[in-house]
Design an enzyme around this catalytic site. Structure first.
Site, PDB file in Angstrom:
ATOM      1  N   ARG A  90       0.805  -1.219   0.000  1.00 32.18           N
ATOM      2  CA  ARG A  90       0.000   0.000   0.000  1.00 32.18           C
ATOM      3  C   ARG A  90       0.835   1.264   0.000  1.00 32.18           C
ATOM      4  O   ARG A  90       0.346   2.346  -0.339  1.00 32.18           O
ATOM      5  CB  ARG A  90      -0.962   0.005   1.185  1.00 32.18           C
ATOM      6  CG  ARG A  90      -2.200  -0.806   0.879  1.00 32.18           C
ATOM      7  CD  ARG A  90      -3.337  -0.518   1.808  1.00 32.18           C
ATOM      8  NE  ARG A  90      -3.041  -1.003   3.152  1.00 32.18           N
ATOM      9  CZ  ARG A  90      -3.213  -0.289   4.264  1.00 32.18           C
ATOM     10  NH1 ARG A  90      -3.675   0.925   4.206  1.00 32.18           N
ATOM     11  NH2 ARG A  90      -2.934  -0.808   5.433  1.00 32.18           N
ATOM     12  N   GLU A  93       0.900   3.926  -3.055  1.00 35.02           N
ATOM     13  CA  GLU A  93      -0.233   4.809  -3.349  1.00 35.02           C
ATOM     14  C   GLU A  93      -0.088   6.171  -2.701  1.00 35.02           C
ATOM     15  O   GLU A  93      -0.635   7.148  -3.192  1.00 35.02           O
ATOM     16  CB  GLU A  93      -1.560   4.161  -2.964  1.00 35.02           C
ATOM     17  CG  GLU A  93      -1.835   4.132  -1.478  1.00 35.02           C
ATOM     18  CD  GLU A  93      -3.122   3.396  -1.120  1.00 35.02           C
ATOM     19  OE1 GLU A  93      -3.768   3.817  -0.148  1.00 35.02           O
ATOM     20  OE2 GLU A  93      -3.466   2.408  -1.783  1.00 35.02           O
ATOM     21  N   CYS A 119       4.694  -5.221  -8.218  1.00 35.51           N
ATOM     22  CA  CYS A 119       3.334  -5.095  -7.725  1.00 35.51           C
ATOM     23  C   CYS A 119       2.835  -3.647  -7.825  1.00 35.51           C
ATOM     24  O   CYS A 119       2.893  -3.041  -8.886  1.00 35.51           O
ATOM     25  CB  CYS A 119       3.260  -5.657  -6.310  1.00 35.51           C
ATOM     26  SG  CYS A 119       1.618  -6.190  -5.792  1.00 35.51           S
TER      27      CYS A 119
END
Length: 196
Positions: A90, A93, A119
């Site tokens: 995460r 982002e 990823c």
């Protein structure tokens, strides 16, 4: 082999395997790796997230480990590094919104230095305008982002010049091997020695 100096940029809830495995594997073959995070200093930690694939439409996320940073982003100069590693999870982002992160990525591409992204790290590449005209991959949900920003979508592990991308941590063996190849890392395989 003389090891190279590599910069790894992550943040809180970077994917556990995608942070720790390349950090350790690249050191194991003789490279020096500095791990940094915006707004954190050397010696501080980031929390990682474990992304698991259990047959759902997307990954399951659980809390991972605490990962200790080895350098301070505001004090490093990307020009001092031979290559860049961008883990997923995460963290991409939100760290893609830091000028220092984008400036670092832009430096590595401008100087045609090796970059490994896995990823969700492709979100950082998109923010740095680094996918246009390149073939790359990422977590499959990011295919639309790659295509919308002028990139070609690839499957599995993709090497396009100095850029090596992969979809997720199950690609580690091929991704790390491809990155080592782009780095020019020569690993000598010897025979195991056993005590009698």
């Amino acid at each position: 082999m003389t090891g190279k100096k590599l910069l790894l940029i992550t943040g809180d809830f970077g994917e556990d395997y995608e942070v720790m495995v390349p950090f350790q594997a690249l050191q194991a073959v003789g490279h020096e790796v500095d791990a940094v995070c915006p707004d954190k200093e050397a010696g501080e930690t980031v929390k990682t997230a474990v992304h698991d694939f259990r047959g759902d439409q997307t990954y399951l996320e659980e809390r991972g480990h605490d990962f200790e940073l080895t350098a301070t982003l505001s004090e490093v100069d990307p020009a001092d590094y031979d290559a860049l590693v961008l883990p997923g999870g995460r963290a991409p982002e939100y760290i893609r919104n830091y000028d220092a992160v984008i400036d670092a990525v832009e430096h590595f591409f401008a100087e045609d230095k090796p970059v490994a992204a896995i990823c969700h790290a492709t979100q950082i590449l998109v923010a740095a305008d680094a996918v246009e005209g390149r073939t790359c991959t990422a977590y499959p949900a990011l295919e639309a982002d790659v295509r919308a920003n002028g990139g070609e979508w690839g499957e599995g592990v993709v090497t396009d010049g100095n850029l090596v991308t992969a979809q997720a941590w199950p690609d580690h063996p091929e991704w790390i091997a491809a990155f080592l190849d782009v780095l020019g890392t020569d690993i000598q395989h010897g025979q195991p020695v056993t005590a009698d």
